[in-house]
Design a protein around this motif. Structure first.
Motif, short mmCIF file in Angstrom:
data_model
loop_
_atom_site.label_atom_id
_atom_site.label_comp_id
_atom_site.label_asym_id
_atom_site.label_seq_id
_atom_site.Cartn_x
_atom_site.Cartn_y
_atom_site.Cartn_z
N PRO A 1 0.81 -1.23 0.00
CA PRO A 1 0.00 0.00 0.00
C PRO A 1 0.83 1.28 0.00
CG PRO A 1 -0.97 -1.61 1.48
CD PRO A 1 0.36 -2.16 1.06
N SER A 2 2.05 1.20 0.51
CA SER A 2 2.93 2.37 0.52
C SER A 2 3.64 2.56 -0.82
CB SER A 2 3.98 2.25 1.63
OG SER A 2 3.36 2.22 2.90
N PHE A 3 3.56 1.55 -1.70
CA PHE A 3 4.25 1.61 -2.99
C PHE A 3 3.34 1.10 -4.10
CE2 PHE A 3 7.60 1.38 0.19
CZ PHE A 3 8.47 2.35 -0.23
N ARG A 4 2.10 1.52 -4.09
CA ARG A 4 1.13 1.05 -5.09
C ARG A 4 1.47 1.55 -6.49
NH1 ARG A 4 -3.44 -0.98 -2.85
NH2 ARG A 4 -4.51 -0.83 -4.86
N ASP A 5 1.99 2.76 -6.56
CA ASP A 5 2.16 3.43 -7.85
C ASP A 5 3.57 3.30 -8.39
OD1 ASP A 5 -0.46 4.18 -7.75
OD2 ASP A 5 -0.06 6.24 -7.11
N ARG A 6 3.67 3.36 -9.71
CA ARG A 6 4.97 3.41 -10.37
C ARG A 6 5.39 4.87 -10.50
NH1 ARG A 6 5.81 -1.04 -14.95
NH2 ARG A 6 7.90 -0.41 -14.37
N PHE A 7 6.68 5.07 -10.60
CA PHE A 7 7.20 6.43 -10.79
C PHE A 7 7.03 6.89 -12.23
CE2 PHE A 7 11.02 9.08 -11.87
CZ PHE A 7 10.57 10.24 -11.25
N LEU B 1 12.46 -2.68 -11.04
CA LEU B 1 11.05 -2.44 -10.78
C LEU B 1 10.90 -1.10 -10.07
CD1 LEU B 1 10.41 -6.01 -9.34
CD2 LEU B 1 10.03 -5.28 -11.69
N ASP B 2 10.29 -0.13 -10.75
CA ASP B 2 10.17 1.20 -10.16
C ASP B 2 8.88 1.34 -9.37
OD1 ASP B 2 8.91 1.28 -12.92
OD2 ASP B 2 8.22 3.19 -12.11
N ARG B 3 8.97 2.02 -8.24
CA ARG B 3 7.83 2.38 -7.41
C ARG B 3 8.09 3.78 -6.85
NH1 ARG B 3 6.64 -1.66 -9.65
NH2 ARG B 3 5.78 -3.59 -8.78
N ILE B 4 7.06 4.39 -6.27
CA ILE B 4 7.23 5.69 -5.64
C ILE B 4 6.57 5.65 -4.27
CG2 ILE B 4 5.17 6.66 -6.76
CD1 ILE B 4 6.77 9.35 -6.88
N ALA B 5 7.28 6.13 -3.26
CA ALA B 5 6.78 6.09 -1.88
C ALA B 5 5.57 7.01 -1.73
CB ALA B 5 7.89 6.50 -0.91
#
Length: 498
Positions: free
Chosen positions: A96-102, A370-374
């Motif tokens: 849930p803290s990294f649901r989205d990609r950058f 694998l990219d994610r955004i906090a």
């Protein structure tokens, strides 16, 4: 007076830039994080269009040998994750803290930004939930006749070509995977496997080719999304997107005129039903969203599978013992088949075929990071907390080349993935399809396509190197694109077995 004001402005601006740079330069120092010293303009991205990002990720992993590395995306701090334990937290436990990609393709490119690969919540959750049913084992079994037919056409084309060493493996196999992706997606008959030419193949060829401008577009989409709308960059070439849209609309109109059943035959049926059901529920889904899913399914299906087949074939040419063992397993399976055809379930159970496939993706992961955004301030471990908005890169391919997890990582060794050995592989050190809720939705489809292509190839041909070709570990990768695909033509010789 005017000159004085200009001087004051310039001094003030210079002072602001200097202080901002000093503060930025100290960002990871203050947090006690090992880091790559930033370039004043490019940050850590000086490698772009000089080497493939996967190569750079491996180098970073081996240079620092730390659980995480501080980098800068131009002037924006980001963090590379080299630890399987932290990777598990980010991809699964604390998802849930990294649901989205950058990455983002911006509002100026709806087809590039609204698809399942690039979109974020709430659109991503909605599309993922609705499209998951497309990739069940029962749905894939409906395509067995197609997979057998196209695999036979691939063999026919190779057998009927006099100089078999002239084939560029990447283009040969993406001819094959274009047909499979196009038919399973949209129910259209295509002829790329036999001829290398087809309207749909024109589109997929454009999708897989990169020049300086398209490399710049992808650089912005993946590492500096705020530039995308300013310069109107796009994920796919615009002319190819427009051409694809025309074909897609024609196919949709033809499908509407048919007597359609309640059962979804292909991805197009799923998309059309999604559109119809949303209208009934007063939840209008724009055409761009439907088109975006169609485009990314085609792109994701043909390119990754085609490159996997290219690399597997090339490695097998240089590893004859592996090829002989694979041939033995496939020959036995074919002899045991009542009709001499491969069954999808049987192929999925062949241990050495699966081991060859998995080892190929260990060395040549299509997207090795694998990219994610906090979404919020996040505690990486007891020492480091990152602020909300910090991009994260899980360094999957770096871990794939860690000799502690995979001894002699440069060696092509499928035995790593035999059942008795695979059980010993440390969790979250093998991530070719990602992991967690945002893992690759088309994993089963890609595995099935590669298994069929490889099985037919090895049963019909002994594959050998050609003189003067580079060994696998010296092959160049695409520098302008960001996926790990061959950056030079790969050639082998196909010697008929019968």
């Amino acid at each position: 007076m005017f000159a004085y004001l200009v001087g004051v402005i310039l001094v003030s601006l210079s002072s602001w830039v200097y202080l901002r740079w000093q503060n930025l330069n100290q960002f990871w120092v203050k947090r006690g994080v090992a880091y790559l010293p930033p370039h004043p303009i490019m940050g850590s991205l000086t490698f772009l269009q000089k080497k493939n990002p996967a190569t750079w990720m491996i180098e970073m992993y081996q240079q620092f040998k730390t659980p995480y590395i501080g980098i800068w995306l131009f002037w924006r701090p980001a963090l590379i994750i080299n630890s399987p334990e932290i990777a598990k937290n980010i991809l699964v436990k604390d998802f849930p803290s990294f649901r989205d990609r950058f990455l983002s393709s911006g509002s100026s490119d709806p087809i590039g930004s609204l698809n399942l690969f690039t979109s974020n919540d709430p659109l991503w959750s909605s599309m993922r939930r609705r499209l998951t049913s497309t990739f069940t084992a029962s749905k894939l079994r409906n395509f067995q006749p197609l997979l057998n037919s196209k695999s036979q056409q691939l063999i026919h084309r190779i057998k009927n070509t006099e100089d078999k060493t002239k084939f560029n493996l990447r283009y040969l196999f993406t001819d094959f995977t274009t047909d499979i992706s196009a038919t399973t997606s949209f129910g259209v008959e295509t002829n790329s496997t036999l001829t290398g030419e087809d309207p749909m193949r024109t589109i997929t060829t454009a999708f897989m080719e990169f020049d300086f401008f398209r490399g710049l577009s992808w650089t912005s989409i993946f590492f500096f999304p705020s530039l995308v709308d300013i310069f109107r960059f796009s994920f796919f070439p615009k002319w190819a997107t427009q051409y694809f849209e025309k074909i897609f609309k024609i196919v949709c109109q033809q499908r509407l005129q048919e007597n359609r059943s309640n059962e979804s035959r292909d991805f197009l049926d799923v998309l059309m039903k999604l559109k119809e059901e949303s209208a009934k529920n007063n939840e209008e889904i724009p055409d761009d969203i439907i088109l975006a899913q169609a485009a990314i399914f085609l792109f994701g299906g043909f390119e990754t599978s085609g490159s996997a087949l290219s690399f597997a074939t090339y490695e097998l040419a240089y590893n004859q013992e592996v090829q002989d063992r694979l041939y033995g397993e496939l020959k036995q399976a074919k002899d045991e088949s009542p009709d001499g055809q491969f069954d999808m379930t049987k192929l999925s159970e062949l241990t050495y075929l699966n081991a060859v496939f998995k080892e190929t993706l260990r060395k040549y992961t299509p997207m090795g990071w694998l990219d994610r955004i906090a979404q919020e301030d996040y505690k990486i471990d007891e020492k480091v907390t990152i602020p909300a908005g910090t991009p994260i890169y899980v360094n999957a391919i770096g871990m794939h080349y860690d000799e502690d997890y995979y001894p002699e990582p440069e060696r092509f060794n499928p035995d790593r993935f035999r059942p008795e050995n695979e059980a010993e592989i440390k969790p979250f050190t093998y991530l070719p399809f990602g992991e967690g809720p945002r893992s690759c939705i088309g994993k089963r489809f890609g595995q099935t396509t590669v298994r069929y292509g490889l099985a037919y190839l090895i049963l019909n041909f002994k594959i050998v190197p050609v003189p003067g070709a580079p060994i696998p570990n010296n092959v160049e990768f695409e520098k302008r694109g960001l996926s790990l695909v061959p950056g030079q033509p790969l050639h082998v010789d196909f010697l008929p077995r019968n």
